[in-house]
Design an enzyme around this catalytic site. Structure first.
Site, PDB file in Angstrom:
ATOM      1  N   ASN A  23      12.525 -13.010 -18.621  1.00 19.49           N
ATOM      2  CA  ASN A  23      13.826 -13.471 -18.136  1.00 19.49           C
ATOM      3  C   ASN A  23      13.696 -14.979 -17.903  1.00 19.49           C
ATOM      4  O   ASN A  23      13.115 -15.412 -16.912  1.00 19.49           O
ATOM      5  CB  ASN A  23      14.180 -12.731 -16.835  1.00 19.49           C
ATOM      6  CG  ASN A  23      15.549 -13.119 -16.310  1.00 19.49           C
ATOM      7  OD1 ASN A  23      16.167 -14.063 -16.799  1.00 19.49           O
ATOM      8  ND2 ASN A  23      16.013 -12.390 -15.308  1.00 19.49           N
ATOM      9  N   ARG A 107      15.980 -10.855 -21.526  1.00 18.06           N
ATOM     10  CA  ARG A 107      17.316 -10.861 -20.945  1.00 18.06           C
ATOM     11  C   ARG A 107      18.089 -12.028 -21.555  1.00 18.06           C
ATOM     12  O   ARG A 107      17.621 -13.169 -21.539  1.00 18.06           O
ATOM     13  CB  ARG A 107      17.231 -11.069 -19.438  1.00 18.06           C
ATOM     14  CG  ARG A 107      18.618 -11.143 -18.847  1.00 18.06           C
ATOM     15  CD  ARG A 107      18.603 -11.607 -17.420  1.00 18.06           C
ATOM     16  NE  ARG A 107      19.955 -11.591 -16.910  1.00 18.06           N
ATOM     17  CZ  ARG A 107      20.409 -12.433 -16.004  1.00 18.06           C
ATOM     18  NH1 ARG A 107      19.625 -13.344 -15.484  1.00 18.06           N
ATOM     19  NH2 ARG A 107      21.649 -12.361 -15.598  1.00 18.06           N
ATOM     20  N   HIS A 196      26.332  -8.506 -15.572  1.00 16.00           N
ATOM     21  CA  HIS A 196      25.528  -7.488 -14.863  1.00 16.00           C
ATOM     22  C   HIS A 196      25.490  -6.168 -15.626  1.00 16.00           C
ATOM     23  O   HIS A 196      25.228  -5.116 -15.050  1.00 16.00           O
ATOM     24  CB  HIS A 196      26.090  -7.156 -13.455  1.00 16.00           C
ATOM     25  CG  HIS A 196      25.907  -8.222 -12.429  1.00 16.00           C
ATOM     26  ND1 HIS A 196      26.811  -8.389 -11.386  1.00 16.00           N
ATOM     27  CD2 HIS A 196      24.941  -9.153 -12.253  1.00 16.00           C
ATOM     28  CE1 HIS A 196      26.394  -9.381 -10.622  1.00 16.00           C
ATOM     29  NE2 HIS A 196      25.270  -9.873 -11.123  1.00 16.00           N
ATOM     30  N   HIS A 224      27.643  -3.469  -8.039  1.00 20.73           N
ATOM     31  CA  HIS A 224      26.428  -4.285  -7.980  1.00 20.73           C
ATOM     32  C   HIS A 224      26.690  -5.403  -6.974  1.00 20.73           C
ATOM     33  O   HIS A 224      27.464  -6.331  -7.241  1.00 20.73           O
ATOM     34  CB  HIS A 224      26.091  -4.861  -9.360  1.00 20.73           C
ATOM     35  CG  HIS A 224      24.869  -5.727  -9.337  1.00 20.73           C
ATOM     36  ND1 HIS A 224      23.667  -5.332  -9.882  1.00 20.73           N
ATOM     37  CD2 HIS A 224      24.656  -6.949  -8.790  1.00 20.73           C
ATOM     38  CE1 HIS A 224      22.770  -6.272  -9.681  1.00 20.73           C
ATOM     39  NE2 HIS A 224      23.350  -7.274  -9.009  1.00 20.73           N
ATOM     40  N   ARG A 257      30.358 -17.658  -4.764  1.00 18.98           N
ATOM     41  CA  ARG A 257      31.480 -17.721  -5.710  1.00 18.98           C
ATOM     42  C   ARG A 257      32.723 -17.071  -5.094  1.00 18.98           C
ATOM     43  O   ARG A 257      32.606 -16.065  -4.392  1.00 18.98           O
ATOM     44  CB  ARG A 257      31.155 -16.993  -7.008  1.00 18.98           C
ATOM     45  CG  ARG A 257      30.032 -17.601  -7.795  1.00 18.98           C
ATOM     46  CD  ARG A 257      29.903 -16.928  -9.168  1.00 18.98           C
ATOM     47  NE  ARG A 257      28.584 -17.135  -9.701  1.00 18.98           N
ATOM     48  CZ  ARG A 257      27.772 -16.147 -10.087  1.00 18.98           C
ATOM     49  NH1 ARG A 257      28.160 -14.878 -10.036  1.00 18.98           N
ATOM     50  NH2 ARG A 257      26.578 -16.421 -10.553  1.00 18.98           N
ATOM     51  N   ARG A 301      22.650 -11.226   4.994  1.00 12.84           N
ATOM     52  CA  ARG A 301      21.974 -10.972   6.284  1.00 12.84           C
ATOM     53  C   ARG A 301      22.371 -12.014   7.317  1.00 12.84           C
ATOM     54  O   ARG A 301      22.604 -11.679   8.487  1.00 12.84           O
ATOM     55  CB  ARG A 301      20.451 -10.986   6.094  1.00 12.84           C
ATOM     56  CG  ARG A 301      19.947  -9.737   5.424  1.00 12.84           C
ATOM     57  CD  ARG A 301      18.557  -9.914   4.921  1.00 12.84           C
ATOM     58  NE  ARG A 301      18.531 -10.890   3.808  1.00 12.84           N
ATOM     59  CZ  ARG A 301      17.573 -10.960   2.902  1.00 12.84           C
ATOM     60  NH1 ARG A 301      16.535 -10.170   2.977  1.00 12.84           N
ATOM     61  NH2 ARG A 301      17.628 -11.847   1.931  1.00 12.84           N
ATOM     62  N   GLU A 401      16.732  -3.938 -13.546  1.00 15.58           N
ATOM     63  CA  GLU A 401      17.153  -4.530 -14.822  1.00 15.58           C
ATOM     64  C   GLU A 401      15.962  -4.727 -15.763  1.00 15.58           C
ATOM     65  O   GLU A 401      16.095  -4.566 -16.975  1.00 15.58           O
ATOM     66  CB  GLU A 401      17.868  -5.858 -14.549  1.00 15.58           C
ATOM     67  CG  GLU A 401      19.257  -5.627 -13.977  1.00 15.58           C
ATOM     68  CD  GLU A 401      19.856  -6.859 -13.324  1.00 15.58           C
ATOM     69  OE1 GLU A 401      19.542  -7.104 -12.138  1.00 15.58           O
ATOM     70  OE2 GLU A 401      20.613  -7.565 -13.984  1.00 15.58           O
TER      71      GLU A 401
HETATM   72  P1  ADP Z   1      20.408 -11.505  -6.878  1.00 21.90           P
HETATM   73  O1  ADP Z   1      21.866 -11.336  -7.179  1.00 21.90           O
HETATM   74  O2  ADP Z   1      20.008 -12.943  -6.738  1.00 21.90           O
HETATM   75  O3  ADP Z   1      19.480 -10.661  -7.724  1.00 21.90           O
HETATM   76  P2  ADP Z   1      19.817  -9.613  -4.770  1.00 21.90           P
HETATM   77  O4  ADP Z   1      20.277  -8.427  -5.567  1.00 21.90           O
HETATM   78  O5  ADP Z   1      18.386  -9.698  -4.416  1.00 21.90           O
HETATM   79  O6  ADP Z   1      20.263 -10.982  -5.384  1.00 21.90           O
HETATM   80  O7  ADP Z   1      20.688  -9.613  -3.420  1.00 21.90           O
HETATM   81  C1  ADP Z   1      20.616 -10.648  -2.513  1.00 21.90           C
HETATM   82  C2  ADP Z   1      21.582 -10.339  -1.392  1.00 21.90           C
HETATM   83  O8  ADP Z   1      21.171  -9.110  -0.782  1.00 21.90           O
HETATM   84  C3  ADP Z   1      21.600 -11.403  -0.308  1.00 21.90           C
HETATM   85  O9  ADP Z   1      22.944 -11.652   0.095  1.00 21.90           O
HETATM   86  C4  ADP Z   1      20.849 -10.719   0.821  1.00 21.90           C
HETATM   87  O10 ADP Z   1      21.285 -11.157   2.069  1.00 21.90           O
HETATM   88  C5  ADP Z   1      21.268  -9.292   0.609  1.00 21.90           C
HETATM   89  N1  ADP Z   1      20.404  -8.368   1.352  1.00 21.90           N
HETATM   90  C6  ADP Z   1      19.118  -8.049   1.120  1.00 21.90           C
HETATM   91  N2  ADP Z   1      18.672  -7.193   2.096  1.00 21.90           N
HETATM   92  C7  ADP Z   1      19.704  -6.998   2.941  1.00 21.90           C
HETATM   93  C8  ADP Z   1      19.908  -6.236   4.118  1.00 21.90           C
HETATM   94  N3  ADP Z   1      18.935  -5.504   4.649  1.00 21.90           N
HETATM   95  N4  ADP Z   1      21.114  -6.285   4.735  1.00 21.90           N
HETATM   96  C9  ADP Z   1      22.103  -7.030   4.213  1.00 21.90           C
HETATM   97  N5  ADP Z   1      21.992  -7.753   3.104  1.00 21.90           N
HETATM   98  C10 ADP Z   1      20.812  -7.751   2.468  1.00 21.90           C
END
Ligand code: ADP
Length: 417
Positions: A23, A107, A196, A224, A257, A301, A401
């Protein structure tokens, strides 16, 4: 470290076993080395800050042995060579030599209308990926950089491109056209493509396996929810609609976004004196949860923590996130004429019981009722989180993925394909 073999239906024994997944981003090169007999990860990692100051390699072997080291790399070719050195390194490697790599899956973000499925890479395929760079200028060129690097380092082994857009190409014109003069579609390819797709396809297949229902009898709404967020309506394995559009800016409220917005806002701001690039940056990088909450972070978070400390702007950002998501679920339930399950995936969808509770508690009108204990217990693992009497199930399904790309590579290269 292990992969998540949510379904074993895809693996075809005659295909390649040692599959490298690549990727390539503008300044990073992520890799996962799979043994497809058993779908296990042998090693994975990333080279970051390629072409910038202080590039570094993070490398992790199947047994948890990890290293993080400064490396000197100026481009994707050099980054791949550093990764390969480690893969065959007697101290931390997993291969006797690079000849053990049988195939590579890449990817690729944008396949436009040309690629409705994954494809074995040829010169013609590379030419079209380059052509699609007009639609994905930030992504397709580095994706192609990863493909070229593999050709230089591995020579003539099979490479497969797996597109973020491909799974959505089953949409009908009524879903993918914008209500503007048709000539803009014909001349410029202005339409919805969706993104996605590799994740939506993986979780759809994994959910079918988990619910023990053939895909041919399943209607799903897959959400997603990561830094980027999108939702798809999937009818018996075919995407009917999805929320991202010609670009990933459309649809749900995301980390940075804006998602859906009246296009006249853009015109208005340009007429107020902002440049097109400024509006582009504002909508892509400074909007969404980050822009509304105003706490300097678009990480879910942080937003939840701020909302729990009574920060009104953070609460507003969360309400907007939930409102938009619930609106889309309602719309997709209608166009599917009743779904079997709404599926949560991505960092937020897999890990945040709080977000899922806030969403599912508003789906009672669709016959979906939350099982609170099941929801609280489902952190980063597959689970049904709705009660037994629910007509519409709510499911948590971790996405993968990289594994989907490896499976697609095996599928394309198997003699039966
Ligand atoms: P990407 O789209 O970059 O692959 P991820 O799928 O890893 O990102 O998702 C990142 C998001 O997931 C962030 O907004 C992060 O805060 C959220 N996230 C991860 N763990 C938690 C959790 N325990 N509670 C709430 N949000 C979470």
């Amino acid at each position: 470290m292990s992969s998540t073999p949510a379904t074993e239906t895809e693996y075809l024994p005659q295909g390649p076993s040692n599959v490298l997944v690549i990727n390539a981003g503008s300044s990073s090169l992520k890799f996962t080395m799979y043994a497809m007999r058993g779908e296990t990860i042998r090693a994975k990692g990333i080279v970051e800050r390629i072409g910038l100051a202080d590039p570094c390699l993070v490398y992790e072997r199947f047994d948890g042995k990890k290293l993080k080291e400064k490396v000197s790399v100026r481009n994707h070719d050099e980054a791949l060579r550093v990764i390969c050195d480690r893969l065959v390194d007697p101290a931390v490697g997993v291969l006797a030599n690079l000849g053990e790599v049988e195939a590579i899956g890449h990817r690729v973000v944008h396949g436009g209308e040309k690629f409705r499925d994954s494809v074995r890479i040829t010169d013609e395929v590379k030419r079209i990926i380059q052509e699609m760079a007009t639609l994905a200028p930030l992504h397709n060129p580095p994706n192609l950089g990863g493909i070229e690097a593999c050709a230089h380092v591995f020579g003539d082994i099979p490479n497969v491109a797996v597109f973020d857009t491909a799974f959505h190409q089953s949409m009908q014109p009524s879903s993918y056209l914008y209500a503007i003069p048709y000539e803009y579609y014909e001349k410029f390819g202005v339409r919805k493509y969706g993104f996605h797709g590799t994740s939506h396809k993986f979780v759809a297949q994994a959910t079918a396996a988990y619910l023990r229902k053939p895909m041919a009898r399943l209607k799903l709404i897959t959400c997603h929810l990561g830094n980027g967020c999108s939702i798809a309506a999937i009818d018996r394995g075919k995407v009917i609609d999805t929320s991202m559009g010609m670009t990933p800016l459309n649809g749900l409220v995301m980390g940075t976004r804006c998602g859906d917005i009246d296009p006249a806002v853009v015109l208005y701001l340009v007429r107020q004196g902002m440049s097109a690039d400024e509006v582009d940056r504002m909508l892509n990088k400074r909007s969404g949860l980050l822009g509304v909450a105003g706490i300097g972070s678009g990480d879910m978070r942080d937003i939840i923590a701020a909302a729990e400390s009574e920060n009104d702007q953070a609460k507003r950002a969360l309400f907007m996130f939930f409102h938009r998501l619930v609106s889309y679920i309602g719309a997709y339930e209608t166009i599917l004429d009743g779904a079997d399950a709404v599926v949560f995936t991505g960092g937020i969808g897999e890990n945040s019981a709080y977000v899922r509770e806030r969403v599912v508690s508003r789906l009672g009108c669709l016959g979906c009722f939350l099982d609170k204990a099941a929801n609280e217990a489902a952190v980063g693992r597959q689970a049904v989180i709705s009660t037994a009497e629910s007509i519409l199930k709510a499911v948590v399904m971790p996405t993968n993925e990289e594994l989907m790309i490896a499976r697609e590579t095996v599928r394309l290269l198997s003699p039966a394909a």
